[in-house]
Design a protein around this motif. Structure first.
Motif, PDB file in Angstrom:
ATOM      1  N   THR A 149       0.791  -1.239   0.000  1.00 23.84           N
ATOM      2  CA  THR A 149       0.000   0.000   0.000  1.00 23.84           C
ATOM      3  C   THR A 149       0.819   1.283   0.000  1.00 23.84           C
ATOM      4  O   THR A 149       0.296   2.338  -0.336  1.00 23.84           O
ATOM      5  N   VAL A 150       2.086   1.240   0.397  1.00 21.32           N
ATOM      6  CA  VAL A 150       2.826   2.477   0.642  1.00 21.32           C
ATOM      7  C   VAL A 150       2.949   3.348  -0.602  1.00 21.32           C
ATOM      8  O   VAL A 150       2.845   4.588  -0.524  1.00 21.32           O
ATOM      9  N   ALA A 151       3.144   2.742  -1.776  1.00 19.11           N
ATOM     10  CA  ALA A 151       3.297   3.544  -2.997  1.00 19.11           C
ATOM     11  C   ALA A 151       2.016   4.312  -3.309  1.00 19.11           C
ATOM     12  O   ALA A 151       2.066   5.494  -3.680  1.00 19.11           O
ATOM     13  N   ASP A 152       0.868   3.672  -3.158  1.00 16.18           N
ATOM     14  CA  ASP A 152      -0.406   4.344  -3.419  1.00 16.18           C
ATOM     15  C   ASP A 152      -0.638   5.485  -2.434  1.00 16.18           C
ATOM     16  O   ASP A 152      -1.157   6.543  -2.806  1.00 16.18           O
ATOM     17  N   VAL A 153      -0.251   5.271  -1.176  1.00 14.83           N
ATOM     18  CA  VAL A 153      -0.436   6.323  -0.169  1.00 14.83           C
ATOM     19  C   VAL A 153       0.449   7.514  -0.478  1.00 14.83           C
ATOM     20  O   VAL A 153       0.004   8.673  -0.432  1.00 14.83           O
ATOM     21  N   VAL A 154       1.713   7.263  -0.797  1.00 16.23           N
ATOM     22  CA  VAL A 154       2.635   8.354  -1.139  1.00 16.23           C
ATOM     23  C   VAL A 154       2.133   9.107  -2.362  1.00 16.23           C
ATOM     24  O   VAL A 154       2.111  10.352  -2.396  1.00 16.23           O
ATOM     25  N   THR A 155       1.712   8.377  -3.372  1.00 16.21           N
ATOM     26  CA  THR A 155       1.202   9.010  -4.593  1.00 16.21           C
ATOM     27  C   THR A 155      -0.034   9.847  -4.315  1.00 16.21           C
ATOM     28  O   THR A 155      -0.195  10.947  -4.870  1.00 16.21           O
ATOM     29  N   LEU A 187       7.735  11.965   4.021  1.00 13.80           N
ATOM     30  CA  LEU A 187       8.810  11.252   4.712  1.00 13.80           C
ATOM     31  C   LEU A 187       8.308   9.898   5.179  1.00 13.80           C
ATOM     32  O   LEU A 187       7.352   9.816   5.960  1.00 13.80           O
ATOM     33  N   VAL A 188       8.949   8.846   4.715  1.00 18.15           N
ATOM     34  CA  VAL A 188       8.659   7.493   5.166  1.00 18.15           C
ATOM     35  C   VAL A 188       9.757   7.084   6.139  1.00 18.15           C
ATOM     36  O   VAL A 188      10.939   7.077   5.786  1.00 18.15           O
ATOM     37  N   ILE A 189       9.369   6.790   7.368  1.00 21.10           N
ATOM     38  CA  ILE A 189      10.317   6.313   8.375  1.00 21.10           C
ATOM     39  C   ILE A 189      10.045   4.828   8.574  1.00 21.10           C
ATOM     40  O   ILE A 189       8.971   4.440   9.031  1.00 21.10           O
ATOM     41  N   ASP A 190      10.984   3.996   8.183  1.00 22.00           N
ATOM     42  CA  ASP A 190      10.740   2.561   8.106  1.00 22.00           C
ATOM     43  C   ASP A 190      11.408   1.831   9.263  1.00 22.00           C
ATOM     44  O   ASP A 190      12.547   2.126   9.642  1.00 22.00           O
ATOM     45  N   GLY A 191      10.687   0.861   9.812  1.00 18.80           N
ATOM     46  CA  GLY A 191      11.178   0.113  10.962  1.00 18.80           C
ATOM     47  C   GLY A 191      11.888  -1.169  10.606  1.00 18.80           C
ATOM     48  O   GLY A 191      11.825  -2.132  11.364  1.00 18.80           O
ATOM     49  N   GLY A 192      12.572  -1.210   9.443  1.00 17.66           N
ATOM     50  CA  GLY A 192      13.308  -2.405   9.053  1.00 17.66           C
ATOM     51  C   GLY A 192      12.448  -3.418   8.341  1.00 17.66           C
ATOM     52  O   GLY A 192      12.491  -4.618   8.658  1.00 17.66           O
ATOM     53  N   SER A 193      11.663  -2.971   7.391  1.00 19.06           N
ATOM     54  CA  SER A 193      10.759  -3.871   6.665  1.00 19.06           C
ATOM     55  C   SER A 193      11.540  -4.964   5.948  1.00 19.06           C
ATOM     56  O   SER A 193      12.649  -4.734   5.441  1.00 19.06           O
ATOM     57  N   ASP A 231      10.121  -6.553   3.361  1.00 17.01           N
ATOM     58  CA  ASP A 231       9.616  -6.602   1.993  1.00 17.01           C
ATOM     59  C   ASP A 231      10.146  -5.396   1.212  1.00 17.01           C
ATOM     60  O   ASP A 231      11.174  -4.824   1.555  1.00 17.01           O
ATOM     61  N   ASP A 232       9.445  -4.990   0.148  1.00 16.57           N
ATOM     62  CA  ASP A 232       9.916  -3.905  -0.718  1.00 16.57           C
ATOM     63  C   ASP A 232       9.346  -2.545  -0.325  1.00 16.57           C
ATOM     64  O   ASP A 232       9.216  -1.655  -1.182  1.00 16.57           O
ATOM     65  N   THR A 233       9.002  -2.349   0.936  1.00 12.64           N
ATOM     66  CA  THR A 233       8.388  -1.096   1.366  1.00 12.64           C
ATOM     67  C   THR A 233       9.243   0.108   1.013  1.00 12.64           C
ATOM     68  O   THR A 233       8.755   1.093   0.427  1.00 12.64           O
ATOM     69  N   ARG A 234      10.516   0.099   1.367  1.00 15.18           N
ATOM     70  CA  ARG A 234      11.386   1.258   1.151  1.00 15.18           C
ATOM     71  C   ARG A 234      11.574   1.547  -0.330  1.00 15.18           C
ATOM     72  O   ARG A 234      11.528   2.717  -0.752  1.00 15.18           O
ATOM     73  N   GLU A 235      11.788   0.522  -1.128  1.00 10.63           N
ATOM     74  CA  GLU A 235      12.003   0.727  -2.560  1.00 10.63           C
ATOM     75  C   GLU A 235      10.753   1.304  -3.228  1.00 10.63           C
ATOM     76  O   GLU A 235      10.848   2.240  -4.041  1.00 10.63           O
ATOM     77  N   ALA A 277       0.206  10.014   9.213  1.00  8.57           N
ATOM     78  CA  ALA A 277      -0.816   9.052   8.782  1.00  8.57           C
ATOM     79  C   ALA A 277      -0.191   7.674   8.709  1.00  8.57           C
ATOM     80  O   ALA A 277       1.038   7.529   8.691  1.00  8.57           O
ATOM     81  N   ASP A 278      -1.038   6.654   8.669  1.00 12.01           N
ATOM     82  CA  ASP A 278      -0.556   5.289   8.463  1.00 12.01           C
ATOM     83  C   ASP A 278      -0.396   5.053   6.964  1.00 12.01           C
ATOM     84  O   ASP A 278      -1.088   5.668   6.139  1.00 12.01           O
ATOM     85  N   ALA A 279       0.498   4.133   6.630  1.00  9.06           N
ATOM     86  CA  ALA A 279       0.768   3.843   5.222  1.00  9.06           C
ATOM     87  C   ALA A 279      -0.009   2.632   4.734  1.00  9.06           C
ATOM     88  O   ALA A 279       0.385   1.980   3.767  1.00  9.06           O
TER      89      ALA A 279
END
Length: 340
Positions: A17-23, A34-40, A42-46, A83-85
């Protein structure tokens, strides 16, 4: 104008979902995401980077730690829109969330999910739990915030820095609400739309475990916000337990002639402890009230002193420009003898 806003999205395994939320946020004019990632794993960061977000990896773990680290180390704007991603919040509600901040009527804004919640957005168990937590919060902290567990928030960085936050996980929303109430942060509630999670998106929330964490966070924070409830509730439980045991001991003694010396001692200790906790709660509540009144008086005196100082400075600055400022030199000129 969105240059003064940073959209903050804490993430952990939100690749679906993160790409759709950012878009969505960028399409509504919010370039600073700003996406602050907790060590995902999967491909969340990319996917977040490909969608145009700035991505940082948090140094610790948990949503609460991610938010604290992001605001204190990576946010350079005046306002934060959090917001949540997971695709449950809409970027179209962002301007309504930010409006009270820009108008100066609030420092912290909570999005009320129950104002327009889609039917499948929350399970029945979660609805009941949310209702209980909101009711307890209102009872303990004497504030009505509507939806203290909402993940959609807007706040000023200045107000965030005044809060003492320590929660690492999902208790961060509760702690934010408690700290706003405790520190007098002007808080308002804005109705938003809450959507069901898209297919393929799994929640990181565990209702029983995280519900217990939230409940303990609400109760623990009552120690300084409402000590009468904090100590009084423990006193009532202890007193009732002691009274029940005492009733059993008395019944068995008078009816069957069976003594229970140890249980009698336990019952007495429970009742005495309950009374002591209740008295301690009353005294603590009195101290908190007096402390609050003292702080109000100190703040009032500070405002008076600052006002008097400003007035004195203004008077000093305008003095030389008045006619009296030149009087001594004119008098001196008149006193000088004429030249021979």
């Amino acid at each position: 104008m969105t240059d003064d806003v940073c959209v903050l999205l804490p993430t952990y395994d939100e690749a679906a979902t993160v790409a759709d939320v950012v878009t969505d946020f960028r399409d509504h004019g919010f370039e600073n995401v700003l996406v602050i990632d907790g060590g995902s794993s999967d491909d969340t960061r990319e996917r977040a980077r490909d969608a145009g977000a700035r991505v940082e990896i948090q140094s610790g773990t948990g949503k609460g730690q991610a938010i604290r680290e992001a605001v204190r180390e990576h946010v350079t704007t005046d306002y934060v829109l959090m917001a949540d991603a997971d695709g449950t919040y809409r970027a179209s509600d962002a301007e309504a969330m930010l409006e009270p901040l820009r108008e100066g009527t609030a420092e912290h804004v909570i999005g009320d999910r129950f104002a327009d919640m889609h039917e499948d957005a929350m399970s029945g168990l979660n609805r009941v739990g949310n209702g209980i937590f909101n009711g307890l919060f209102s009872l303990i902290h004497r504030e009505e915030y509507g939806d203290i567990l909402s993940g959609y928030r807007a706040f000023t960085v200045d107000s965030f820095e005044r809060l003492r936050l320590s929660a690492d996980g999902f208790g961060i929303e509760t702690e934010l609400a408690v700290e706003c109430a405790r520190h007098g942060v002007r808080t308002t509630v804005v109705p938003i739309t809450y959507l069901p999670r898209p297919d393929g998106s799994n929640t990181n929330l565990h209702p029983v475990r995280d519900g217990g964490i939230i409940l303990m966070a609400i109760y623990r924070q009552a120690k300084t916000s409402n000590p009468l409830f904090y100590f009084g509730s423990a006193g009532v439980v202890s007193g009732l337990a002691g009274a029940i045991v005492a009733a059993y001991v008395a019944y068995d003694w008078f009816v069957n002639g069976i003594p229970h010396n140890v249980l009698a001692i336990v019952a007495g200790v429970g009742i005495i402890l309950g009374v002591q906790l209740l008295i301690f709660g009353v005294l603590s509540d009195l101290l908190v009230t007096l402390h609050g009144e003292t702080l109000d008086r100190v703040e009032a005196l500070e405002r008076e002193v600052n006002g008097a100082t400003d007035a004195a400075v203004d008077g000093t600055d305008s003095g030389p420009e008045g006619s009296d400022a030149t009087a001594p030199s004119e008098g001196k000129d008149r006193a000088d003898p004429p030249e021979q």
